[in-house]
Design an enzyme around this catalytic site. Structure first.
Site, mmCIF file in Angstrom:
data_model
loop_
_atom_site.group_PDB
_atom_site.id
_atom_site.type_symbol
_atom_site.label_atom_id
_atom_site.label_comp_id
_atom_site.label_asym_id
_atom_site.label_seq_id
_atom_site.Cartn_x
_atom_site.Cartn_y
_atom_site.Cartn_z
ATOM 1 N N SER A 198 0.835 -1.239 -0.021
ATOM 2 C CA SER A 198 0.003 0.109 -0.046
ATOM 3 C C SER A 198 0.998 1.286 0.058
ATOM 4 O O SER A 198 0.623 2.234 -0.836
ATOM 5 C CB SER A 198 -0.987 -0.035 1.270
ATOM 6 O OG SER A 198 -0.320 -0.370 2.450
ATOM 7 N N HIS A 222 -1.649 -9.029 1.612
ATOM 8 C CA HIS A 222 -1.564 -7.577 2.454
ATOM 9 C C HIS A 222 -2.609 -7.505 3.510
ATOM 10 O O HIS A 222 -2.809 -8.261 4.509
ATOM 11 C CB HIS A 222 -1.290 -6.506 1.436
ATOM 12 C CG HIS A 222 -0.871 -5.355 1.860
ATOM 13 N ND1 HIS A 222 -0.132 -5.123 3.110
ATOM 14 C CD2 HIS A 222 -0.971 -4.017 1.424
ATOM 15 C CE1 HIS A 222 0.067 -4.094 3.167
ATOM 16 N NE2 HIS A 222 -0.244 -3.095 2.156
ATOM 17 N N ARG A 259 3.220 -4.842 16.778
ATOM 18 C CA ARG A 259 1.633 -4.334 16.505
ATOM 19 C C ARG A 259 0.891 -5.485 17.282
ATOM 20 O O ARG A 259 -0.280 -5.167 17.505
ATOM 21 C CB ARG A 259 1.513 -3.788 15.146
ATOM 22 C CG ARG A 259 2.453 -2.746 14.761
ATOM 23 C CD ARG A 259 2.248 -2.567 13.286
ATOM 24 N NE ARG A 259 2.561 -3.694 12.457
ATOM 25 C CZ ARG A 259 2.599 -3.811 10.908
ATOM 26 N NH1 ARG A 259 1.930 -2.669 10.201
ATOM 27 N NH2 ARG A 259 2.803 -5.065 10.333
ATOM 28 N N ASP A 306 -2.041 -8.345 11.507
ATOM 29 C CA ASP A 306 -3.431 -8.987 11.061
ATOM 30 C C ASP A 306 -3.904 -10.183 11.910
ATOM 31 O O ASP A 306 -5.089 -10.717 11.778
ATOM 32 C CB ASP A 306 -3.337 -9.265 9.609
ATOM 33 C CG ASP A 306 -3.192 -8.057 8.692
ATOM 34 O OD1 ASP A 306 -3.707 -7.007 9.097
ATOM 35 O OD2 ASP A 306 -2.560 -8.148 7.701
HETATM 36 N N1 NMX Z 1 1.021 -19.764 5.741
HETATM 37 C C1 NMX Z 1 1.577 -20.584 4.857
HETATM 38 N N2 NMX Z 1 2.744 -20.484 4.058
HETATM 39 C C2 NMX Z 1 3.304 -19.333 4.323
HETATM 40 C C3 NMX Z 1 3.013 -18.318 5.256
HETATM 41 C C4 NMX Z 1 1.839 -18.417 5.937
HETATM 42 N N3 NMX Z 1 1.446 -17.721 6.823
HETATM 43 N N4 NMX Z 1 3.840 -17.296 5.117
HETATM 44 C C5 NMX Z 1 4.751 -17.539 4.293
HETATM 45 N N5 NMX Z 1 4.383 -18.845 3.627
HETATM 46 C C6 NMX Z 1 5.162 -19.504 2.701
HETATM 47 C C7 NMX Z 1 4.912 -18.589 1.187
HETATM 48 O O1 NMX Z 1 3.521 -18.592 0.681
HETATM 49 C C8 NMX Z 1 6.043 -19.258 0.602
HETATM 50 O O2 NMX Z 1 5.781 -20.381 -0.209
HETATM 51 P P1 NMX Z 1 6.109 -20.550 -1.663
HETATM 52 O O3 NMX Z 1 7.561 -20.961 -1.308
HETATM 53 O O4 NMX Z 1 5.475 -21.887 -1.955
HETATM 54 O O5 NMX Z 1 5.712 -19.638 -2.818
HETATM 55 C C9 NMX Z 1 7.385 -19.522 1.431
HETATM 56 O O6 NMX Z 1 6.763 -19.592 2.849
HETATM 57 C C10 NMX Z 1 8.331 -18.561 1.531
HETATM 58 O O7 NMX Z 1 7.664 -17.133 2.057
HETATM 59 P P2 NMX Z 1 8.485 -16.017 2.728
HETATM 60 O O8 NMX Z 1 9.550 -15.503 2.142
HETATM 61 O O9 NMX Z 1 8.436 -16.390 3.959
HETATM 62 O O10 NMX Z 1 7.170 -15.047 2.770
HETATM 63 P P3 NMX Z 1 6.941 -13.627 1.780
HETATM 64 O O11 NMX Z 1 7.883 -12.491 2.107
HETATM 65 O O12 NMX Z 1 7.041 -14.174 0.237
HETATM 66 O O13 NMX Z 1 5.509 -13.379 2.000
HETATM 67 C C11 NMX Z 1 3.532 -12.785 3.392
HETATM 68 C C12 NMX Z 1 4.896 -12.726 3.043
HETATM 69 C C13 NMX Z 1 3.195 -11.977 4.460
HETATM 70 C C14 NMX Z 1 2.763 -12.453 2.040
HETATM 71 C C15 NMX Z 1 3.381 -14.401 3.745
HETATM 72 O O14 NMX Z 1 4.025 -14.640 4.947
HETATM 73 C C16 NMX Z 1 2.061 -14.773 3.812
HETATM 74 O O15 NMX Z 1 1.392 -15.052 2.829
HETATM 75 N N6 NMX Z 1 1.535 -14.527 5.026
HETATM 76 C C17 NMX Z 1 -0.230 -15.015 5.262
HETATM 77 C C18 NMX Z 1 -1.032 -13.729 4.757
HETATM 78 C C19 NMX Z 1 -0.911 -12.639 5.819
HETATM 79 O O16 NMX Z 1 -0.784 -12.545 6.831
HETATM 80 N N7 NMX Z 1 -0.550 -11.421 5.115
HETATM 81 C C20 NMX Z 1 -0.329 -10.053 6.019
HETATM 82 C C21 NMX Z 1 0.951 -9.711 6.180
HETATM 83 C C22 NMX Z 1 1.082 -8.236 6.770
HETATM 84 N N8 NMX Z 1 -0.054 -7.132 5.900
HETATM 85 O O17 NMX Z 1 -0.738 -6.572 6.608
HETATM 86 O O18 NMX Z 1 0.267 -6.969 4.958
HETATM 87 C C1 MLT Z 2 2.303 -3.671 6.490
HETATM 88 O O1 MLT Z 2 1.835 -3.207 7.632
HETATM 89 O O2 MLT Z 2 2.388 -2.849 5.486
HETATM 90 C C2 MLT Z 2 2.377 -5.095 6.419
HETATM 91 O O3 MLT Z 2 2.937 -5.397 7.485
HETATM 92 C C3 MLT Z 2 3.210 -5.298 5.214
HETATM 93 C C4 MLT Z 2 4.665 -5.021 5.138
HETATM 94 O O4 MLT Z 2 5.182 -4.159 5.899
HETATM 95 O O5 MLT Z 2 5.351 -5.642 4.139
#
Ligand code: NMX
Ligand code: MLT
Length: 439
Positions: free
Chosen positions: A242, A272, A327, A373
């Protein structure tokens, strides 16, 4: 106006520093880029400039150098409140100093004078189909407000470059309060069929107004929660989707309204901000399957089932953080202080004690800890906001504070249009082959 005066006073020194970097140190290398980063979402490439917030992978977000506990402790509070005034946080983000109570109240007073949403915005929201997602309505409404942009108007009237930031500040103060009112309107319209337009009460602060407009039963408790909520969601440095969308779109000199609408479209993604809706949906699924809070073993299995079906566990993992998100901690503490026996809070706490180990065992997520979240929706649920599709809109109101502060400073510092360079697959393959050849 206080923010205008304070920023103007700092600007010559800030400009000199940034210009010196651009002129005298332009060739200094601060990072190198790997193929892994190019094909891996540009993770960790140090390439954005902001002084407003910084995420330490272990210690988490720092607003102008201050951690979440420091911010919550140091910012001024309204009479009888435990949580700081949101106006004080906006002052801190914009100015970089902890305001006095009077200074925080001056920002609050600015909001109360600007809290007018044109009727066509409400009309536009009402004209959309009932099933429209609240984030779609929220983004559309922000875009509709573009009509009111002082920045755009003045740009086409021939505004000088060194005036951009003050026009951006005008829009930002208007936008931040108006999107808050629009959010409350969307909530009351969508879930209660109400069409009455919310009215800002100048005797209440930003969060107090929001709690009243939402018509939450325990308004006082909810206003306290939302003071904390808006503050902690405001900013997370500039690389998150964002904030980066806002910065990118703004760099084309699209107004704060155009840019914020783009930011909200990014926040609406399930990886996100939409993860806050998904986290509660997941908790409710657990509760439904087990008829209440399950045993640790049952929960462990449920988490594995989610992973095995190819889904992510919402609220866990992060692109930058490598420890529990402060947070998350702040919100869990709030819940444990105010309503420790709530069933969903107990469940969220149990998930916190089970899911990181499951993710560690699976071995994929680099950060198995909870993010912001994981629990934010649980607190909303307690206060009766149970339509969880609305939760990301709340994140959006908070995020408006940080991204508009960044927008103002980007224009103040004359940041240019953002335009990174692309390479083809073949070019990367060639680079890889060349790197492997013996010297
Ligand atoms: N559940 C299952 N698998 C996960 C999770 C999770 N919570 N977090 C990471 N992974 C997987 C990810 O999908 C990836 O799989 P693949 O290699 O098959 O593509 C692998 O672990 C490596 O990912 P990372 O490098 O640890 O994480 P990345 O930086 O790519 O993504 C998020 C970060 C936040 C997108 C990821 O952790 C996620 O999808 N979390 C769940 C959704 C979430 O809570 N998002 C909110 C983040 C905060 N916000 O407000 O933005
Ligand atoms: C945010 O607050 O924007 C989330 O934690 C995602 C991020 O920092 O990548």
């Amino acid at each position: 106006m206080i923010l205008q005066d304070k920023i103007a006073a700092q600007l010559p020194e800030r400009l000199n520093r940034v210009r010196a970097l651009a002129k005298e140190h332009a060739d200094i290398v601060v990072d190198h880029v790997t193929i892994g980063q190019i094909v891996g979402g540009m993770r960790d490439i140090k390439s954005l400039l902001t002084d407003i917030s910084f995420v330490d992978p272990v210690l988490g977000i720092h607003f102008r150098g201050m951690s979440i506990p420091e911010v919550l402790k140091s910012l001024p509070k309204g009479r009888g409140n435990q949580m700081p005034l949101v106006g004080g946080l906006y002052y801190l983000l914009m100015v970089g100093e902890v305001p006095t109570r009077e200074q925080a109240l001056e920002v609050e007073a600015e909001w109360s004078q600007r809290a007018v949403v044109p009727d066509y915005v409400y009309k536009m929201i009402r004209s959309m189909p009932r099933e429209t997602h609240p984030m779609t309505l929220f983004s559309q409404a922000t875009l509709a407000l573009q009509n009111e942009s002082v920045f755009t108007q003045r740009y086409f009237d021939g505004m000088k470059r060194d005036e951009y930031w003050s026009a951006a500040l005008e829009d930002s103060l208007n936008l931040t309060v108006r999107v808050m009112m629009i959010a409350a309107y969307i909530y009351r319209l969508k879930y209660f069929g109400e069409t009455k337009k919310p009215k800002y009460n100048p005797r209440q602060d930003f969060a107090g107004n929001f709690a009243r407009m939402m018509k939450v039963e325990d308004r006082k408790g909810y206003a306290e929660l939302m003071r904390q909520y808006f503050i902690i969601h405001s900013d997370h440095e500039s690389g998150n989707v964002s904030a980066h969308a806002m910065h990118l779109v703004g760099s084309a000199l699209s107004s704060p309204y155009y840019s914020f609408s783009a930011a909200m479209n990014g926040l609406a993604g399930p990886l996100h901000g939409l993860a806050n809706q998904e986290a509660v949906r997941w908790l409710i699924e657990v509760k439904t399957q087990f008829g209440g809070v399950p045993s640790r073993e049952q929960l462990r299995q449920f988490a594995w089932d989610t992973l095995n079906s190819g889904q992510v566990i919402p609220g866990y993992g992060h692109g930058v953080l490598r420890a529990v998100d402060p947070r998350f901690t702040a919100q869990l503490e709030f819940a444990k202080t105010h309503f420790p026996d709530d069933e969903l809070v107990r469940l969220a706490d149990l998930v916190y004690s089970v899911v990181p180990d499951v993710l560690r065992e699976q071995g994929k997520a680099k950060d198995p800890a909870p993010n912001v979240d994981a629990v934010s929706g649980t607190l909303q649920y307690y206060y009766g906001i149970r339509n969880f599709k609305f939760y990301t809109v709340l994140f959006g109101i908070g995020r408006a504070l940080g991204v508009t502060a960044n927008y103002v400073w980007s224009r103040a510092l004359g940041m240019p249009i953002e335009r990174p360079k692309s390479l083809t697959t073949e070019m990367l393959e060639r680079a890889a082959a060349e790197a492997k050849q013996p010297a």
